[in-house]
Structure formats: structure tokens, C-alpha cells
Scaffold this motif. Structure first.
Motif, PDB file in Angstrom:
ATOM      1  N   TYR A  62       0.833  -1.207   0.000  1.00 12.61           N
ATOM      2  CA  TYR A  62       0.000   0.000   0.000  1.00 12.61           C
ATOM      3  C   TYR A  62       0.865   1.252   0.000  1.00 12.61           C
ATOM      4  O   TYR A  62       0.634   2.181  -0.782  1.00 12.61           O
ATOM      5  CB  TYR A  62      -0.951   0.016   1.199  1.00 12.61           C
TER       6      TYR A  62
ATOM      7  N   PHE B  47       0.879   4.029  -2.832  1.00 14.01           N
ATOM      8  CA  PHE B  47       0.523   5.397  -2.457  1.00 14.01           C
ATOM      9  C   PHE B  47       1.580   6.383  -2.965  1.00 14.01           C
ATOM     10  O   PHE B  47       1.265   7.370  -3.624  1.00 14.01           O
ATOM     11  CB  PHE B  47       0.380   5.492  -0.932  1.00 14.01           C
TER      12      PHE B  47
ATOM     13  N   LEU C 174       1.230   9.230  -5.994  1.00 11.61           N
ATOM     14  CA  LEU C 174       1.512  10.647  -5.743  1.00 11.61           C
ATOM     15  C   LEU C 174       2.481  11.199  -6.793  1.00 11.61           C
ATOM     16  O   LEU C 174       2.254  12.269  -7.362  1.00 11.61           O
ATOM     17  CB  LEU C 174       2.102  10.808  -4.339  1.00 11.61           C
TER      18      LEU C 174
ATOM     19  N   LEU D  24      -6.098   5.270  -5.861  1.00 15.14           N
ATOM     20  CA  LEU D  24      -5.734   5.454  -4.451  1.00 15.14           C
ATOM     21  C   LEU D  24      -6.785   4.810  -3.551  1.00 15.14           C
ATOM     22  O   LEU D  24      -6.461   4.089  -2.594  1.00 15.14           O
ATOM     23  CB  LEU D  24      -5.671   6.957  -4.177  1.00 15.14           C
TER      24      LEU D  24
ATOM     25  N   LYS E  61      -6.461   1.554  -1.127  1.00 16.25           N
ATOM     26  CA  LYS E  61      -6.890   1.625   0.273  1.00 16.25           C
ATOM     27  C   LYS E  61      -7.887   0.515   0.597  1.00 16.25           C
ATOM     28  O   LYS E  61      -7.850  -0.099   1.658  1.00 16.25           O
ATOM     29  CB  LYS E  61      -7.489   3.015   0.525  1.00 16.25           C
TER      30      LYS E  61
ATOM     31  N   ILE F 245      -0.618  18.159  -3.798  1.00 13.16           N
ATOM     32  CA  ILE F 245      -1.163  16.809  -3.968  1.00 13.16           C
ATOM     33  C   ILE F 245      -1.071  15.980  -2.690  1.00 13.16           C
ATOM     34  O   ILE F 245      -2.037  15.322  -2.289  1.00 13.16           O
ATOM     35  CB  ILE F 245      -0.481  16.105  -5.168  1.00 13.16           C
TER      36      ILE F 245
ATOM     37  N   THR G 125      -4.449  14.593  -0.752  1.00 16.53           N
ATOM     38  CA  THR G 125      -4.862  13.194  -0.628  1.00 16.53           C
ATOM     39  C   THR G 125      -5.268  12.889   0.813  1.00 16.53           C
ATOM     40  O   THR G 125      -6.212  12.138   1.048  1.00 16.53           O
ATOM     41  CB  THR G 125      -3.754  12.225  -1.079  1.00 16.53           C
TER      42      THR G 125
ATOM     43  N   PHE H 274      -9.032  11.549   1.972  1.00 24.90           N
ATOM     44  CA  PHE H 274      -9.364  10.411   2.830  1.00 24.90           C
ATOM     45  C   PHE H 274     -10.193  10.863   4.038  1.00 24.90           C
ATOM     46  O   PHE H 274     -11.079  10.140   4.494  1.00 24.90           O
ATOM     47  CB  PHE H 274      -8.085   9.701   3.297  1.00 24.90           C
TER      48      PHE H 274
END
Lengths: 232, 232
Positions: free
Chosen positions: A166, A170, A174, A191, A195, B184, B188, B192
Motif C-alpha cells: 500500500y 501510495f 503521488l 488510491l 486503500k 497533492i 490526498t 481520505f
């Protein structure tokens, strides 16, 4: 159940076996749904993705059935100690497996929202991450059926690998977004998908703790943990 | 419970009231945690955020206590029909409320990861979105305590507003990222966080369905739905 007759004990065991079978059936459906969601994502299979969404109803129905049987079992047979722990675990595990199915459904719902994504590098890591997570689910449900506390501990140890995946994905996403702002929309979907898979690993870990407690009456102490990315 | 004596009925009602009180207590903690997480996010209160993370253990303990009492109640009193639905609902609702607490914890864990975020426009929408979502949680738990099916339906109707907020924030964050790739990483995290709040609204909706079923024995049919963003 110590003071009741052999007949009652046998009936209880049969009921419990039926609960375990329901959990296995749910686990099989959930694993399949996660695997399929990855295949549909990579192959851009919109029809397959819709089928995953439709099939999720089966898991919902099986969860209701498991809960109904577990509650009935507690009310009718008033099980004690380890027996009661098993029944409660079955009820809770079925609800976690249903949620794992929801993650597959969520991933499937994002498939049509993605353009052709063949060239996104982080995408290539996703199926392998999902493979580890679904294997965890598979093995932890086996551990429940076998009442194997040690196997449950081994499942928890593998969550670190899922978390590592993960974190890699991630960071890669990015970078991908920063390189080209046109990628941002796509990448946010990926993303959330990453998750979701990471959460599948967490849920397998939760189930492992339930299996451990059901089998031993003890809480899994100081379990080894990975990089602990944020949940949800 | 129709054939048992008044004494047993009274004892059952007392046990059930105790379960309801536990749920209310959990709800209060979860609402407070969500509200606090927003305050800490906006005010950059790292200490407060850590306190939210620490306090989440209380919710975990109360969930275990609720489950223990509910299972005991089913085993000892073998409640039927509406009584059984109430006890099972209490057990399931406590597990959902515990998850709402987890969302607050997740938001709190992201607070230290954000730089000074005072100028991010989508951030200003977030506390209002959270206010609606926590109000839904508050009102649906009241509906459970009062066995008020109609109040549960009214809670579901408000999930549309939360979803609308989520969609606005999502689009605003996307724009914000595209305008400046340096945003960015921050965005993110906010994405979330917004998703976590959106999930709180979903969970209030799930509880509303449980309350409705417990109170009426019927499933909440064709409930009004909003834009249905992906769950994740």
C-alpha cells in the motif's frame, strides 16, 4: 454444555458445523469477488465488474442467515465458554466477510470510472497486493474452521506485506499525479482502490484476532505489526 | 417473552435498558470524537488529536461490554420476536458506533501529517459536513432508544446532504491538486478525511435501517437515496 446429554452436545456440534460451513461459503465468495475485481480492473471488463456488484447480494443474504442461526443457537442451547465464543465469533466473522465483499464491490464500481489504465505503473502492483490480502482471508477462515490459533497468528504477520504494498502504491500514485496533473482524477480512484485492498488485509487481521480468541479464550497479545498505514 | 412471569419481563426490560444506555454512552463518545477531530484539524491541535486516538480505547471496551451483555441476555432469557430484535440490534449498533469512533481516530491520525492547511478552501466545508453526519448519528441513536422507526427514516433522508458535501469537496480537492502539484500530498490526506466523514453518514444510515427493523420487524423499503458516492 458440560452438564447436558450427549444428544444435545451432538446437536450443538452439528449446528456449529453448519455455521462454520456458512462462513467458508461466504469466504469463498468474498475471495472470488476480490480476485475478480482485480481482473476486471486490469482487463477493463465492465460486464464482469457489474457482475461483482450484483453478486454482492449473496454475501448480504448469507450474513443474515449466519446471524439468524447464531442467535437461534445461543437462545436455544445457551452454550458456555468455548462453545459460546465459537458462536459469537461466527456471527462477527460473517459480518467482517460481508464487509470484505463490500470492498470488492467498491473496487468494481470504480472500474467504469477509469479510462484505459494499462500504462499506470502502480496498477501493476495492485493484483499482487490483492493476492496476498485474499490469501490472508482464505487462510484465516480455514484457521477458524480448524480452530487453529497458531495459523491465525501467521496470518497477522502477513499484513505487513500488504501495508508495504500500500505504501509503495501510495507513493507511486503521488509521483504519478505530480508528473502530470491530467492523471489526478484517475489516480484518486486507484488510491481508493489500493486503500480498499489494504483494508481487506486489516479485516483478515481482525478476523485472526477473533479466531485466536475463540480458540484460546485469550486475546492475541502484542501481535507483530507492520508500518500501520491509516485505516479507512 | 409472552408466557413468562412479570418478574422475568421486568428483569429483561431492565437489562435491555442497560444495553440502550451503553449504546447512548458510546454514541456520545463517538460524536464527541468526530467533532473534536474536526476542531483539531482546523486548529492544528496535535495534542487534542492524540487524545482522540487514545480515547478510542474506551469505545472498544464499551463495544465488548455491550456484546457480552447482549449475548448473556440472549442465552439467559431466550427473548422472542421484538425483544430479540432489540437485543441483536443493540449488539450490531454498538459495533457500528465503534467503527464511527475509528473514523474519528483515523482523521485525528492525519492531523500531524498535514502542514498548515488554513488556506485550503475545501477544508472549510469539512466541519459542516461532519456536523451533519454527527447529528445523524446522534438522532439515529435517540431513535433506537425511543424505538422510533419514523425518526430513523428521517435520518436516512439527510445522508444525501452528506454525500453532496463529499462530492463538492472531492471536486474542489481535485481542482486544487491540478492547480498546484505541490498540494497533492496534502490533498490526498484531506480526500481520505472527507471519505471518512462520508462513511460516518453511511453508517448512520446503516444504523437507521437496524433501528427500523428492530422497531417494526420490517426492512426499510425503498429508502430515499442521494448521489450514492462509492463507499470505500
Amino acid at each position: 454444555m458440560a452438564t447436558t446429554g450427549a444428544h444435545t452436545i451432538k446437536a450443538f456440534d452439528e449446528d456449529l458445523d453448519r455455521l462454520r460451513a456458512l462462513i467458508s461459503q461466504m469466504g469463498g465468495l468474498a475471495e472470488h469477488a476480490i480476485r475478480e475485481s482485480m481482473r476486471c480492473l486490469v482487463q477493463r471488463d465492465l460486464e464482469g465488474a457489474q457482475k461483482i456488484v450484483d453478486n454482492d447480494k449473496k454475501l448480504d443474504a448469507l450474513e443474515i442467515e449466519t446471524e439468524r442461526r447464531a442467535v437461534q443457537l445461543i437462545a436455544l442451547r445457551a452454550p458456555m465458554a468455548g462453545d459460546l465464543r465459537d458462536v459469537v465469533a461466527a456471527m462477527k466473522i460473517s459480518s467482517v466477510v460481508e464487509r470484505i465483499g463490500d470492498y470488492a464491490k467498491n473496487i468494481a464500481k470504480r472500474v467504469p470510472l477509469l479510462d484505459s489504465v494499462g500504462k499506470i505503473e502502480p496498477l501493476s502492483l495492485m493484483p499482487e497486493m490483492a493476492r496476498i490480502a485474499t490469501e490472508m482471508v482464505h487462510d484465516v477462515l480455514n484457521a477458524f474452521v480448524e480452530r487453529d490459533a497458531e495459523a491465525a497468528v501467521r496470518v497477522v504477520e502477513r499484513d505487513r506485506a500488504v501495508d508495504d504494498f500500500y505504501n509503495s502504491i501510495f507513493r507511486a500514485l503521488l509521483t504519478f499525479m505530480m508528473e502530470n496533473p491530467n492523471n489526478i482524477g484517475q489516480s484518486t480512484h486507484l488510491l481508493f482502490i489500493a486503500k480498499n485492498i489494504e483494508r481487506v488485509g486489516d479485516h483478515a487481521t481482525n478476523i485472526a484476532e477473533m479466531v485466536y480468541y475463540a480458540a484460546t479464550g485469550q486475546h492475541m497479545a502484542d501481535r507483530p505489526r507492520g508500518t500501520d498505514p491509516l485505516e479507512a
